[in-house]
Design an enzyme around this catalytic site. Structure first.
Site, PDB file in Angstrom:
ATOM      1  N   SER A 253      -6.629   3.287   3.481  1.00 56.68           N
ATOM      2  CA  SER A 253      -6.312   3.569   2.091  1.00 56.68           C
ATOM      3  C   SER A 253      -7.381   3.972   1.117  1.00 56.68           C
ATOM      4  CB  SER A 253      -5.866   2.120   1.642  1.00 56.68           C
ATOM      5  OG  SER A 253      -4.936   1.431   2.718  1.00 56.68           O
TER       6      SER A 253
ATOM      7  N   ASP B 172      -2.281  -0.552  -0.273  1.00 50.55           N
ATOM      8  CA  ASP B 172      -3.589  -0.786  -0.733  1.00 50.55           C
ATOM      9  C   ASP B 172      -4.224   0.284  -1.347  1.00 50.55           C
ATOM     10  OD1 ASP B 172      -3.877  -3.341   0.055  1.00 50.55           O
ATOM     11  OD2 ASP B 172      -4.754  -2.990   2.122  1.00 50.55           O
TER      12      ASP B 172
ATOM     13  N   LYS C 136     -12.348  -2.457   0.673  1.00 51.11           N
ATOM     14  CA  LYS C 136     -12.014  -3.439  -0.140  1.00 51.11           C
ATOM     15  C   LYS C 136     -12.182  -4.974   0.605  1.00 51.11           C
ATOM     16  CE  LYS C 136      -7.743  -4.300   1.610  1.00 51.11           C
ATOM     17  NZ  LYS C 136      -7.325  -5.768   2.339  1.00 51.11           N
TER      18      LYS C 136
ATOM     19  N   ALA D 242      -9.814  -3.908  10.443  1.00 50.92           N
ATOM     20  CA  ALA D 242     -10.725  -5.058   9.839  1.00 50.92           C
ATOM     21  C   ALA D 242     -10.074  -5.746   8.797  1.00 50.92           C
ATOM     22  CB  ALA D 242     -12.055  -4.457   9.610  1.00 50.92           C
TER      23      ALA D 242
HETATM   24  O1  C5P Z   1       2.160  -0.269   3.084  1.00 55.25           O
HETATM   25  P1  C5P Z   1       1.375  -0.394   4.262  1.00 55.25           P
HETATM   26  O2  C5P Z   1       1.808   0.593   5.387  1.00 55.25           O
HETATM   27  O3  C5P Z   1      -0.100  -0.626   4.155  1.00 55.25           O
HETATM   28  O4  C5P Z   1       1.725  -1.752   5.325  1.00 55.25           O
HETATM   29  C1  C5P Z   1       1.407  -1.939   6.404  1.00 55.25           C
HETATM   30  C2  C5P Z   1       2.369  -3.459   7.033  1.00 55.25           C
HETATM   31  O5  C5P Z   1       2.162  -4.173   6.447  1.00 55.25           O
HETATM   32  C3  C5P Z   1       4.031  -2.913   6.741  1.00 55.25           C
HETATM   33  O6  C5P Z   1       4.473  -2.204   7.367  1.00 55.25           O
HETATM   34  C4  C5P Z   1       4.583  -4.101   6.387  1.00 55.25           C
HETATM   35  O7  C5P Z   1       4.954  -4.894   7.814  1.00 55.25           O
HETATM   36  C5  C5P Z   1       3.325  -5.065   6.173  1.00 55.25           C
HETATM   37  N1  C5P Z   1       3.277  -5.342   4.415  1.00 55.25           N
HETATM   38  C6  C5P Z   1       4.236  -6.178   4.118  1.00 55.25           C
HETATM   39  N2  C5P Z   1       4.333  -6.486   2.470  1.00 55.25           N
HETATM   40  C7  C5P Z   1       3.278  -5.901   1.975  1.00 55.25           C
HETATM   41  C8  C5P Z   1       2.452  -4.972   2.171  1.00 55.25           C
HETATM   42  C9  C5P Z   1       2.217  -4.675   3.846  1.00 55.25           C
HETATM   43  O8  C5P Z   1       5.147  -6.848   4.732  1.00 55.25           O
HETATM   44  N3  C5P Z   1       3.359  -6.319   0.567  1.00 55.25           N
END
Ligand code: C5P
Length: 290
Positions: A99, A132, A8, A93
């Protein structure tokens, strides 16, 4: 079952605020492209689980989002699975590689076990794996809001060459969110204008509005992002932006020839360059006649 996990890109990324749980309230335009990991999924009846990949640096436990997703899906089913991934999407990247793998595994397991989960249930399960994952379940072109799970499908980005270039360094996602908390971005993407441009199928209008607020909070060691963006512009891209929390940068082109020439030039400077095109939405539910 053999399946594909599409990378993506964020055509736009805006941070609207921070939620009490620490996550951020985002507004993004997401686009899937035809650069994809190849995934083989087999169901096993003995409940055993195995993961393998030619890329030996990939974790084989739940730190790998594909493994985490499979474990969550298979919990209490009595089934196990054997998953093999051929990695093509660069890691670290901002292209949602992990995801996309998780989403592809969820789609495959749901299909192979007779569609026990609705699209909504799969999306909620995906959210437990990563922000994602819901978009990567559906792909195509979409507005993603809140943590990324509130999805509205948008008219497809018109078919065009998309060149992606990743510098040698990666950027830590939590660290960049933290920097964004400390230093507000001065610029905002015009997401409304971009949606209108998509409705008109106007790549020029769309491209000139593309923006990612994380670009405004990059530190001194990450300035190569801007060097790559300038190169894209000099090489004829009609718009260029960093995707997600980077470090990959992409450029949209109107024509194939300049995109190919840019690919050859950038490939002589950077190891990780990919010439791709937009990829369409993937069905999450079985296609029914009538
Ligand atoms: O949800 P995911 O594990 O992909 O998110 C990785 C990191 O990105 C989270 O630990 C957080 O620090 C940050 N994040 C965030 N707000 C979001 C998505 C991700 O703060 N909406």
């Amino acid at each position: 079952m053999k399946t594909f996990a599409y990378a993506k890109l964020n055509l736009a990324l805006d941070i609207l605020g921070r939620e009490p749980d620490g996550y951020h309230n985002l507004r993004m335009i997401m686009q899937s492209v035809d650069l994809a990991d190849e995934i083989d999924v087999e169901i096993t009846r003995d409940g055993r689980f195995s993961f393998s990949s030619e890329q030996l640096s990939l974790p084989t436990d739940e730190r790998n989002l594909a493994v985490k997703a499979a474990m969550l899906f298979l919990k209490n089913t009595g089934f196990g699975a054997s998953i093999r991934i051929l990695k093509r999407i660069p890691v670290g990247a901002g292209m949602g590689g992990g995801s996309a793998d998780a989403a592809a595994v969820l789609r495959a397991l749901n299909a192979m076990t007779g569609w026990p989960m609705s699209a909504g249930q799969l999306c909620r399960l995906g959210m437990l794996v990563g922000s994602d994952v819901p978009f990567c379940l559906v792909n195509g072109t979409a507005l993603a809001e809140h943590r990324g799970e509130k999805l509205t499908s948008l008219p497809s980005l018109p078919d065009c060459p998309i060149l992606i270039c990743k510098p040698a360094f990666s950027i830590s996602t939590p660290a960049l969110f933290q920097r964004a908390d400390q230093r507000k971005s001065r610029l905002k993407p015009d997401i409304h204008g971009m949606v209108e441009a998509l409705q008109k199928g106007d790549i020029l209008e769309l491209s000139r509005r593309m923006y990612n607020v994380f670009e405004d909070v990059l530190d001194r060691t990450q300035q190569e992002i801007f060097t790559i963006k300038s190169l894209f512009t000099d090489l004829g891209a009609v718009g260029t932006v960093m995707t997600g929390t980077g470090s990959a940068v992409f450029g949209l082109f109107e024509e194939e020839d300049p995109a190919r020439a840019a690919f050859h030039f950038l490939s002589s400077q950077y190891r990780e360059c990919y010439l791709t095109r937009p990829s369409p939405a993937t069905p999450v539910q079985p296609l029914r006649n009538g």
